[in-house]
Design a protein around this motif. Structure first.
Motif, short mmCIF file in Angstrom:
data_model
loop_
_atom_site.label_atom_id
_atom_site.label_comp_id
_atom_site.label_asym_id
_atom_site.label_seq_id
_atom_site.Cartn_x
_atom_site.Cartn_y
_atom_site.Cartn_z
N MET A 53 -10.01 30.74 -52.54
CA MET A 53 -8.56 30.59 -52.68
C MET A 53 -7.83 31.74 -52.01
O MET A 53 -6.66 31.58 -51.66
N ARG A 75 -8.02 33.02 -49.05
CA ARG A 75 -7.57 32.66 -47.70
C ARG A 75 -6.37 31.71 -47.77
O ARG A 75 -5.40 31.86 -47.04
N ALA A 76 -6.44 30.73 -48.67
CA ALA A 76 -5.33 29.78 -48.82
C ALA A 76 -4.08 30.48 -49.32
O ALA A 76 -2.97 30.20 -48.86
N TRP A 104 -2.49 32.34 -46.49
CA TRP A 104 -1.75 31.42 -45.63
C TRP A 104 -0.41 31.07 -46.28
O TRP A 104 0.63 31.07 -45.60
N LEU A 105 -0.43 30.81 -47.58
CA LEU A 105 0.80 30.45 -48.30
C LEU A 105 1.81 31.60 -48.24
O LEU A 105 2.99 31.37 -47.98
N GLU A 148 3.18 31.75 -44.69
CA GLU A 148 4.06 30.60 -44.45
C GLU A 148 5.41 30.80 -45.14
O GLU A 148 6.46 30.50 -44.58
N PRO A 155 2.20 27.24 -55.05
CA PRO A 155 0.74 27.07 -55.06
C PRO A 155 0.30 25.68 -55.51
O PRO A 155 -0.72 25.18 -55.03
N MET A 208 -0.63 23.27 -52.73
CA MET A 208 -1.96 23.39 -52.13
C MET A 208 -2.98 22.62 -52.95
O MET A 208 -3.88 21.98 -52.40
N LYS A 244 -2.47 18.88 -52.22
CA LYS A 244 -2.98 18.54 -50.88
C LYS A 244 -4.50 18.56 -50.86
O LYS A 244 -5.13 17.68 -50.27
N ALA A 245 -5.11 19.56 -51.49
CA ALA A 245 -6.57 19.65 -51.52
C ALA A 245 -7.17 18.46 -52.28
O ALA A 245 -8.19 17.89 -51.86
N TRP A 300 4.12 19.05 -45.81
CA TRP A 300 4.34 20.10 -46.82
C TRP A 300 5.76 20.03 -47.37
O TRP A 300 5.96 20.14 -48.58
#
Length: 112
Positions: free
Chosen positions: A1, A3-4, A7-8, A11, A23, A26, A29-30, A82
């Motif tokens: 998590m 890395r995600a 990114w969040l 972004e 969060p 994510m 989406k996952a 998104w």
């Protein structure tokens, strides 16, 4: 998590406060991606028979201010960008707390 979440964070630095991604998006989406990759996990019961759902609708819990939880569904999560998903979640939370949900959002998350 980690890395995600990095990114969040990156972004969200590009976005205004009102347009930032949460969060939970994510996770939605996952989940949608996993269901698309393994269609057998997206099975629904229709007329006493199991079948693979045609669309990916995902329910999630929303706490009510007066107490309790409601689990409405967001339809077609896998097809949303998104920003569309952020708008759908925000709208669903506001309408849930205002007691203004559509019946399709409260029924099972099977395909329409």
């Amino acid at each position: 998590m980690s890395r995600a979440l990095r990114w969040l964070e990156e972004e969200n630095l590009k976005r205004s406060i009102k347009d930032r991604l949460l969060p939970v998006l994510m996770l939605l989406k996952a989940t949608a991606r996993a269901l698309a990759d393994v269609p057998r996990a997206q099975r629904v019961l229709v007329d006493e028979h199991h079948q693979v759902a045609e669309s990916i609708h995902i329910s999630f819990a929303i706490a009510l201010r007066q107490g309790g939880l409601v689990t409405p569904a967001i339809h077609d999560v896998d097809m949303k960008t998104w920003d569309e998903l952020r708008e759908a979640v925000t709208d669903l939370i506001l309408r849930t707390r205002a007691n203004r949900l559509r019946s399709s959002e409260l029924t099972d998350a099977r395909s329409r």
